[in-house]
Enzyme design. Structure first.
Site, PDB file in Angstrom:
ATOM      1  N   GLN A 198       0.823  -1.208   0.000  1.00 52.46           N
ATOM      2  CA  GLN A 198       0.000   0.000   0.000  1.00 52.46           C
ATOM      3  C   GLN A 198       0.859   1.261   0.000  1.00 52.46           C
ATOM      4  O   GLN A 198       0.493   2.279  -0.603  1.00 52.46           O
ATOM      5  CB  GLN A 198      -0.970   0.006   1.188  1.00 52.46           C
ATOM      6  CG  GLN A 198      -0.349  -0.009   2.565  1.00 52.46           C
ATOM      7  CD  GLN A 198      -0.081  -1.415   3.070  1.00 52.46           C
ATOM      8  OE1 GLN A 198       0.026  -2.358   2.304  1.00 52.46           O
ATOM      9  NE2 GLN A 198       0.019  -1.563   4.392  1.00 52.46           N
ATOM     10  N   SER A 244      20.888 -11.771  -0.388  1.00 59.68           N
ATOM     11  CA  SER A 244      22.245 -11.237  -0.280  1.00 59.68           C
ATOM     12  C   SER A 244      23.282 -12.308  -0.618  1.00 59.68           C
ATOM     13  O   SER A 244      23.054 -13.507  -0.419  1.00 59.68           O
ATOM     14  CB  SER A 244      22.474 -10.713   1.139  1.00 59.68           C
ATOM     15  OG  SER A 244      23.682 -10.004   1.221  1.00 59.68           O
ATOM     16  N   GLU A 334      27.251 -10.199  -5.623  1.00 58.86           N
ATOM     17  CA  GLU A 334      26.931  -8.894  -5.036  1.00 58.86           C
ATOM     18  C   GLU A 334      28.171  -8.335  -4.326  1.00 58.86           C
ATOM     19  O   GLU A 334      28.581  -7.203  -4.569  1.00 58.86           O
ATOM     20  CB  GLU A 334      25.780  -9.060  -4.048  1.00 58.86           C
ATOM     21  CG  GLU A 334      25.373  -7.777  -3.348  1.00 58.86           C
ATOM     22  CD  GLU A 334      24.324  -8.008  -2.273  1.00 58.86           C
ATOM     23  OE1 GLU A 334      23.705  -7.014  -1.851  1.00 58.86           O
ATOM     24  OE2 GLU A 334      24.131  -9.169  -1.834  1.00 58.86           O
ATOM     25  N   HIS A 335      28.742  -9.122  -3.432  1.00 61.32           N
ATOM     26  CA  HIS A 335      29.958  -8.737  -2.710  1.00 61.32           C
ATOM     27  C   HIS A 335      31.061  -9.739  -3.031  1.00 61.32           C
ATOM     28  O   HIS A 335      30.831 -10.946  -2.979  1.00 61.32           O
ATOM     29  CB  HIS A 335      29.745  -8.761  -1.189  1.00 61.32           C
ATOM     30  CG  HIS A 335      28.562  -7.996  -0.711  1.00 61.32           C
ATOM     31  ND1 HIS A 335      27.344  -8.599  -0.424  1.00 61.32           N
ATOM     32  CD2 HIS A 335      28.391  -6.676  -0.454  1.00 61.32           C
ATOM     33  CE1 HIS A 335      26.486  -7.676  -0.009  1.00 61.32           C
ATOM     34  NE2 HIS A 335      27.091  -6.501  -0.018  1.00 61.32           N
ATOM     35  N   ASP A 368      28.790  -2.385   4.367  1.00 60.87           N
ATOM     36  CA  ASP A 368      27.353  -2.316   4.646  1.00 60.87           C
ATOM     37  C   ASP A 368      26.977  -1.039   5.383  1.00 60.87           C
ATOM     38  O   ASP A 368      25.850  -0.556   5.249  1.00 60.87           O
ATOM     39  CB  ASP A 368      26.924  -3.516   5.496  1.00 60.87           C
ATOM     40  CG  ASP A 368      26.704  -4.768   4.679  1.00 60.87           C
ATOM     41  OD1 ASP A 368      26.585  -4.659   3.444  1.00 60.87           O
ATOM     42  OD2 ASP A 368      26.647  -5.855   5.277  1.00 60.87           O
ATOM     43  N   HIS A 427       9.177  12.896 -42.695  1.00 63.19           N
ATOM     44  CA  HIS A 427      10.489  13.161 -42.103  1.00 63.19           C
ATOM     45  C   HIS A 427      11.413  13.812 -43.133  1.00 63.19           C
ATOM     46  O   HIS A 427      12.083  14.816 -42.855  1.00 63.19           O
ATOM     47  CB  HIS A 427      11.132  11.847 -41.621  1.00 63.19           C
ATOM     48  CG  HIS A 427      10.639  11.371 -40.302  1.00 63.19           C
ATOM     49  ND1 HIS A 427       9.353  10.943 -40.095  1.00 63.19           N
ATOM     50  CD2 HIS A 427      11.283  11.237 -39.095  1.00 63.19           C
ATOM     51  CE1 HIS A 427       9.213  10.561 -38.837  1.00 63.19           C
ATOM     52  NE2 HIS A 427      10.369  10.734 -38.208  1.00 63.19           N
TER      53      HIS A 427
END
Length: 438
Positions: A198, A244, A334-335, A368, A427
């Site tokens: 929401q 992660s 990711e790392h 982090d 054009h």
């Protein structure tokens, strides 16, 4: 209580089926959940149709907050400052140090407008403009992350975003002072205590109280992720992130306990997090496995860590650091930690990673929170084609085209030929009408 078993698979990159086994380990399909899909669809429809009323109803239902208007769900600047003032001196200082470092790093990313003029007077360029309004989703309840506020709000502010609106759920009215303090430090403009799909819908479509934003950033649960996926196109989003990930490359020169704990640091996020070690030294792999067994019982989130390591973790023996780098590029983590005594020469071998942590002291946990670079990074192998969140995600580029009269003579002929070749007569004629000798 009996400690969970620290089962983690052992693989050998020399085995014929290794790559197939690795690909199976990397595979992650969030999967379409019909229940989530239906719930999010209904929530988006309701908020788009009735605005504030729907947001209030869902907030009452899911967060158990019974209020009469959205005004009651907006926090004032004085409330944010009070949250900051309520922290211990150590907490305030830690937030400020982290915020300063993140800001200094991201200020180097700010793109500037540019142009150039050709010999005939034609000017071409690029105008860089910040987004007008951005929505920042911050998880609430048990998963409250002030670091997410820093990493999302600061680059937006550095980019010059006109208005930054934060939404954060407060189940049963419980507010996290660290999150609100982070909002105060970073200069978030408005904060609403709403969450879930929401809140995403309110940001994407706007309500009678909450204005529509241009882009939504920030992490959330499966409902939030699905809502972001669905509103993309109406607004921009940062990404739909997966679990992660950390990949550690080692030659056995570090401390086994450090490596084990670095694997834990990802695994404690959730049972689908992925922690993998690539190592040239079989004896060191044994030492890491022993450290995992020794250290796991002391971890508060040991059940989650054990499940993550068993489900998606691996200790992999490789022949060489060259092979380790090739596998790392296939994984595109990711790392990536280069846990090596002499790590610098190997940075150039890595093409695909969200962030590279160089050397034994560059622990991923510092990234982090406070190293400076952004911790919002591509997951699920998307580092092959995408980048960390940054200032550039809150800026857009507009091309500037100013053709001189002389330039129109040359370019008009070129455009006419190409347009007629494409069968687009209007054009062609539009360009030809600017020609002196038409």
């Amino acid at each position: 209580m009996t400690a969970p078993a620290a089962a983690i698979r052992r693989l050998d990159a020399r085995e014929p089926e290794f790559l197939a086994t690795l690909d199976a380990l990397l595979a992650f399909e969030g999967g379409a959940d019909a229940r989530i899909d239906a719930a999010v669809s209904e929530i988006l429809r309701a908020v788009r149709t009735t605005g504030d009323a729907a947001v209030l109803e869902y907030t009452r239902r899911f967060d158990h907050l019974d209020v009469k208007s959205m005004v009651q769900l907006e926090l004032s600047k004085s409330e944010l400052k009070a949250a900051l003032d309520s922290l211990t001196v150590e907490q305030r200082e830690a937030l400020r140090v982290a915020a300063d470092r993140v800001r200094v790093y991201h200020e180097r990313q700010r793109a500037e407008s540019w142009d150039y003029v050709e010999a005939d007077g034609t000017r071409l360029g690029q105008k860089v403009t910040p987004l007008d309004r951005v929505g920042l989703y911050v998880p609430g309840g048990r998963a409250s992350y002030p670091s997410s506020v820093l990493m999302n709000a600061i680059p937006a502010k550095v980019a010059g975003v006109g208005e930054l609106i934060m939404v954060v759920p407060t189940p049963n009215g419980e507010k996290n002072p660290l999150v609100l303090a982070a909002a105060a430090i970073t200069g978030v403009d408005r904060v609403f205590t709403i969450g879930g799909a929401q809140a995403v819908a309110a940001l994407a479509y706007g309500t009678q109280t909450l204005p529509q934003v241009d882009k939504i950033v920030g992490p959330g649960n499966a409902y939030v992720a699905e809502a972001k996926r669905r509103v993309f196109g109406t607004v921009g989003i940062d990404m739909v992130a997966g679990p992660s990930e950390v990949l550690i490359i080692s030659d056995g020169s570090g401390q086994a306990g450090w490596v084990a704990m670095d694997l834990f640091a990802q695994a404690e996020h959730d049972e689908l997090a992925q922690s993998i070690l690539l190592c040239t030294d079989a004896g060191f792999i044994d030492a890491v496995a022993a450290s995992i067994e020794r250290l796991l019982p002391s971890m508060p989130r040991r059940e989650t860590i054990a499940a993550s390591l068993a489900n998606r973790g691996a200790l992999i023996h490789v022949d060489s650091l060259e092979q380790a780098c090739a596998i790392a590029n296939r994984i595109a983590p990711e790392h990536l930690e280069l846990s090596l005594d002499d790590a610098e020469p190997w940075i150039g071998r890595i093409r695909h990673a969200g962030a590279i942590f160089v050397g034994h002291w560059s622990v991923e946990a510092l990234g982090d929170y406070c190293a400076g670079p952004n911790h919002v990074l591509p997951t699920m192998r998307s580092a092959r084609f995408s980048s960390p969140l940054g200032v550039y995600d809150f800026q857009k580029r507009t091309s500037i085209v100013q053709i001189s009269e002389a330039g129109a003579q040359t370019l008009g002929r070129v455009a006419s030929i190409l347009a007629r070749g494409e069968g687009l007569q209007a054009h062609a004629r539009s360009a030809e009408m600017r020609l002196h000798d038409r």
